[in-house]
Design a protein around this motif. Structure first.
Motif, PDB file in Angstrom:
ATOM      1  N   LYS A 134     112.767 120.372  81.531  1.00  0.00           N
ATOM      2  CA  LYS A 134     111.438 120.304  82.133  1.00  0.00           C
ATOM      3  C   LYS A 134     110.605 119.192  81.490  1.00  0.00           C
ATOM      4  O   LYS A 134     110.814 118.815  80.330  1.00  0.00           O
ATOM      5  N   GLU A 135     109.613 118.724  82.258  1.00  0.00           N
ATOM      6  CA  GLU A 135     108.747 117.651  81.787  1.00  0.00           C
ATOM      7  C   GLU A 135     107.985 118.035  80.527  1.00  0.00           C
ATOM      8  O   GLU A 135     107.839 117.234  79.608  1.00  0.00           O
ATOM      9  N   GLU A 136     107.466 119.279  80.477  1.00  0.00           N
ATOM     10  CA  GLU A 136     106.672 119.683  79.316  1.00  0.00           C
ATOM     11  C   GLU A 136     107.499 119.687  78.034  1.00  0.00           C
ATOM     12  O   GLU A 136     106.990 119.397  76.948  1.00  0.00           O
ATOM     13  N   ASN A 137     108.790 119.974  78.147  1.00  0.00           N
ATOM     14  CA  ASN A 137     109.642 119.972  76.958  1.00  0.00           C
ATOM     15  C   ASN A 137     110.042 118.560  76.540  1.00  0.00           C
ATOM     16  O   ASN A 137     110.308 118.316  75.362  1.00  0.00           O
TER      17      ASN A 137
ATOM     18  N   ARG B   7     100.062 116.020  75.955  1.00  0.00           N
ATOM     19  CA  ARG B   7     100.805 117.026  76.714  1.00  0.00           C
ATOM     20  C   ARG B   7     101.648 117.878  75.772  1.00  0.00           C
ATOM     21  O   ARG B   7     101.731 119.101  75.915  1.00  0.00           O
ATOM     22  N   GLY B   8     102.251 117.254  74.794  1.00  0.00           N
ATOM     23  CA  GLY B   8     103.058 117.984  73.824  1.00  0.00           C
ATOM     24  C   GLY B   8     102.225 118.937  72.987  1.00  0.00           C
ATOM     25  O   GLY B   8     102.631 120.070  72.718  1.00  0.00           O
ATOM     26  N   LEU B   9     101.037 118.500  72.579  1.00  0.00           N
ATOM     27  CA  LEU B   9     100.132 119.366  71.813  1.00  0.00           C
ATOM     28  C   LEU B   9      99.724 120.584  72.629  1.00  0.00           C
ATOM     29  O   LEU B   9      99.625 121.699  72.100  1.00  0.00           O
ATOM     30  N   ALA B  10      99.483 120.366  73.922  1.00  0.00           N
ATOM     31  CA  ALA B  10      99.093 121.480  74.798  1.00  0.00           C
ATOM     32  C   ALA B  10     100.249 122.475  74.946  1.00  0.00           C
ATOM     33  O   ALA B  10     100.052 123.691  74.876  1.00  0.00           O
ATOM     34  N   VAL B  11     101.468 121.968  75.133  1.00  0.00           N
ATOM     35  CA  VAL B  11     102.634 122.842  75.263  1.00  0.00           C
ATOM     36  C   VAL B  11     102.867 123.612  73.971  1.00  0.00           C
ATOM     37  O   VAL B  11     103.264 124.786  73.977  1.00  0.00           O
ATOM     38  N   ASP B  12     102.579 122.965  72.856  1.00  0.00           N
ATOM     39  CA  ASP B  12     102.788 123.571  71.539  1.00  0.00           C
ATOM     40  C   ASP B  12     101.674 124.537  71.154  1.00  0.00           C
ATOM     41  O   ASP B  12     101.737 125.161  70.091  1.00  0.00           O
ATOM     42  N   GLY B  13     100.635 124.644  71.995  1.00  0.00           N
ATOM     43  CA  GLY B  13      99.520 125.532  71.694  1.00  0.00           C
ATOM     44  C   GLY B  13      98.556 124.970  70.676  1.00  0.00           C
ATOM     45  O   GLY B  13      97.677 125.685  70.170  1.00  0.00           O
ATOM     46  N   ARG B  14      98.661 123.697  70.374  1.00  0.00           N
ATOM     47  CA  ARG B  14      97.777 123.077  69.381  1.00  0.00           C
ATOM     48  C   ARG B  14      96.602 122.352  70.023  1.00  0.00           C
ATOM     49  O   ARG B  14      95.752 121.791  69.325  1.00  0.00           O
ATOM     50  N   LEU B  15      96.579 122.368  71.312  1.00  0.00           N
ATOM     51  CA  LEU B  15      95.446 121.848  72.069  1.00  0.00           C
ATOM     52  C   LEU B  15      95.193 122.845  73.187  1.00  0.00           C
ATOM     53  O   LEU B  15      96.079 123.110  74.004  1.00  0.00           O
ATOM     54  N   VAL B  16      93.991 123.453  73.202  1.00  0.00           N
ATOM     55  CA  VAL B  16      93.708 124.523  74.150  1.00  0.00           C
ATOM     56  C   VAL B  16      92.382 124.271  74.849  1.00  0.00           C
ATOM     57  O   VAL B  16      91.459 123.678  74.278  1.00  0.00           O
ATOM     58  N   ARG B  17      92.290 124.724  76.107  1.00  0.00           N
ATOM     59  CA  ARG B  17      91.039 124.613  76.852  1.00  0.00           C
ATOM     60  C   ARG B  17      90.463 126.007  77.067  1.00  0.00           C
ATOM     61  O   ARG B  17      91.168 126.916  77.517  1.00  0.00           O
ATOM     62  N   LEU B  18      89.183 126.153  76.772  1.00  0.00           N
ATOM     63  CA  LEU B  18      88.494 127.428  76.918  1.00  0.00           C
ATOM     64  C   LEU B  18      87.411 127.313  77.969  1.00  0.00           C
ATOM     65  O   LEU B  18      86.693 126.317  78.023  1.00  0.00           O
TER      66      LEU B  18
ATOM     67  N   LYS C 282     100.182 128.510  68.704  1.00  0.00           N
ATOM     68  CA  LYS C 282     100.030 129.590  69.680  1.00  0.00           C
ATOM     69  C   LYS C 282      99.487 130.878  69.062  1.00  0.00           C
ATOM     70  O   LYS C 282      98.696 131.595  69.692  1.00  0.00           O
ATOM     71  N   ASP C 283      99.873 131.204  67.820  1.00  0.00           N
ATOM     72  CA  ASP C 283      99.358 132.408  67.169  1.00  0.00           C
ATOM     73  C   ASP C 283      97.854 132.293  66.934  1.00  0.00           C
ATOM     74  O   ASP C 283      97.107 133.265  67.104  1.00  0.00           O
ATOM     75  N   HIS C 284      97.436 131.096  66.553  1.00  0.00           N
ATOM     76  CA  HIS C 284      96.015 130.855  66.333  1.00  0.00           C
ATOM     77  C   HIS C 284      95.231 130.989  67.645  1.00  0.00           C
ATOM     78  O   HIS C 284      94.113 131.522  67.671  1.00  0.00           O
TER      79      HIS C 284
END
Length: 501
Positions: free
Chosen positions: A354-357, A417-428, A481-483
């Motif tokens: 997949k693209e995200e990976n 994109r990688g940071l978002a997939v890794d949960g290190r960049l999040v939108r609230l 992701k845990d954070h």
């Protein structure tokens, strides 16, 4: 009574009278048109292949008719070659008569190019080996002078040219790596090089080719159009056309990577090979399976263009739909006939990712290995990240980082994109009170939770709540992701309307 022999219409043809224009050339023209119409309405994946077969057959019939004594002066102008122009075919890459590269040719390539290309390192990754519970090695082909494995095939193909061909020069169609490789080694070997590049080719690569002394022609919206022009231009100017992923010399050159891997990691269990046109995996498979049949060869390609997956399953070349991909170097709609034929029976598994990976893989390689790798070179690690190869745990694995020519803007997008997939960049999205201090309370809470706000903006007009509330959109950097889960739990205790993306 014996009927008199019917005279050929061409004998009594009046060049000014087209009312009975029924020469074999005209019939040939009509057949070509009919074939084109049939192709237009067809939706079969094999349609392009069948269409090419029909054109080849018609082309042979046309040549036979010419050889049977039809004088070119007797042909009407309406049946000229311009009216029945057929596609120019690459004689070295005929899908109807595919060739296989041999181990002896790969051995010859290894000897011929050893002083012209880099012997790239194959290094074990301590962190990633521990994380994925395998001995993971990276074959760093991005360290070649022009940034990709393509130099191996280009160097060998140029060395195999005759004296006349070296003097006349070569031509190729490419959007990047093959063009760079030919340009560089053409300069090193004093062979004139012309490259035809589509308008979508990165400006950086176009300028690099020119700086290496190549003649660069920008033509067409796609590589297919560029290739058609290159074949025609090459024939008209007596230039040798070199196919970047299907010529036998190219396959032999790429196969030298397999020989190096077996020397550097003698007890390797599996090799992960990026697949686009198929030349790289074909050459490596022959080299490795000849010397060590027990080593597994996995082909990895982007999910957005599974051309090799479909062709290998069908047993013949098929046309796949190529969508935009971070692994743009692998987005080849139709694999090479020679490559596919060579690969048959030698590939143990073909995987799509997949693209995200792919984006996450680019990020991991940058952070952990300090390696700037393009999407096509990162697909091997992407398959591991995606969990597509669980059987490799405890095994010794080599992933080929095939190239590092990634555009700076694409690299930036891939990192985000990688940071978002890794949960290190999040939108609230959080709805807060529009009273004084409402937004300040939110930002204070996010800071106390240990996240860093990257962007923030709010909207009032499109909110469904009352006019005394405002929707605040926040892009925040987290630890993972845990954070993110901790933040979501804490915010939902304070606010009624919280959404995380």
């Amino acid at each position: 009574m014996v009927a008199p022999h019917r005279k050929k219409s061409v004998v009594h043809h009046n060049p000014h009278d087209h009312s009975h224009d029924s020469t074999p050339q005209k019939n040939h023209h009509n057949r070509v048109k009919a074939a084109e119409r049939k192709r237009t309405v067809s939706i079969s994946k094999e349609d392009g292949i069948e269409y090419n077969k029909r054109l080849r057959k018609l082309h042979k019939e046309f040549l036979n008719q010419t050889e049977d004594g039809h004088d070119s002066e007797e042909r009407p102008r309406s049946a000229s070659n311009s009216d029945v122009e057929l596609p120019i075919l690459d004689p070295d890459c005929d899908p109807e008569n595919p060739k296989k590269v041999t181990f002896s040719e790969i051995s010859s390539a290894a000897f011929n190019i050893k002083n012209g290309v880099q012997r790239t390192p194959c290094v074990r990754s301590l962190q990633l080996s521990t994380k994925f519970e395998m001995d993971l090695y990276f074959k760093k082909e991005y360290l070649q002078v022009t940034g990709s494995f393509k130099e191996r095939g280009a160097r060998y193909a140029l060395s195999k040219l005759s004296s006349a061909q070296k003097k006349g020069g070569v031509i190729a169609a490419s959007a990047g790596n093959h063009a760079l490789a030919l340009s560089y080694h053409g300069q090193q070997m004093s062979i004139p090089v012309t490259v035809v590049m589509p308008v979508i080719a990165p400006l950086m690569k176009i300028q690099f080719c020119r700086s290496l002394g190549a003649t660069v022609i920008i033509k067409g919206e796609s590589i297919a159009v560029a290739k058609e022009f290159a074949l025609k231009h090459g024939r008209e100017n007596h230039l040798k056309y070199i196919n970047g992923y299907d010529a036998i010399d190219i396959l032999a050159g790429q196969g030298t990577i397999g020989l190096e891997i077996l020397e550097q990691v003698p007890d390797v269990d599996t090799i992960l090979v990026p697949v686009g046109g198929g030349g790289l995996i074909a050459g490596i498979a022959v080299a490795v399976k000849t010397l060590k049949p027990e080593v597994h060869i996995y082909g990895i390609e982007a999910e957005t263009c599974p051309s090799f997956t479909e062709a290998y399953k069908a047993g013949h070349v098929v046309n796949a739909v190529a969508k935009a991909s971070l692994a743009d170097g692998l987005a080849v709609p139709s694999v090479g006939g020679n490559s596919l034929e060579t690969s048959k029976g030698l590939i143990d598994k073909v995987i799509t990712v997949k693209e995200e990976n792919i984006a996450l893989s680019i990020l991991r390689l940058l952070e952990v290995e300090k390696a700037v790798v393009e999407g096509g070179g990162a697909v091997g690690l992407a398959a591991i990240l995606e969990g597509k190869v669980p059987e490799l745990k405890g095994k010794k694995v080599v992933s080929i980082l095939s190239g590092g020519n990634i555009d700076s803007t694409v690299l930036g997008r891939s990192i985000e994109r990688g940071l978002a997939v890794d949960g290190r960049l999040v939108r609230l999205d959080v709805v807060v009170s529009d009273r004084p201090g409402g937004i300040a309370e939110l930002t204070t809470t996010i800071a106390q939770l240990g996240a860093s706000i990257k962007d923030i903006f709010h909207e009032r007009a499109w909110i469904s709540a009352d006019v005394f509330h405002v929707k605040v959109k926040v892009v925040a950097e987290t630890r993972g992701k845990d954070h993110v889960e901790e933040m979501e739990t804490a915010l939902k205790k304070i606010y009624d309307n919280v959404q995380l993306y």
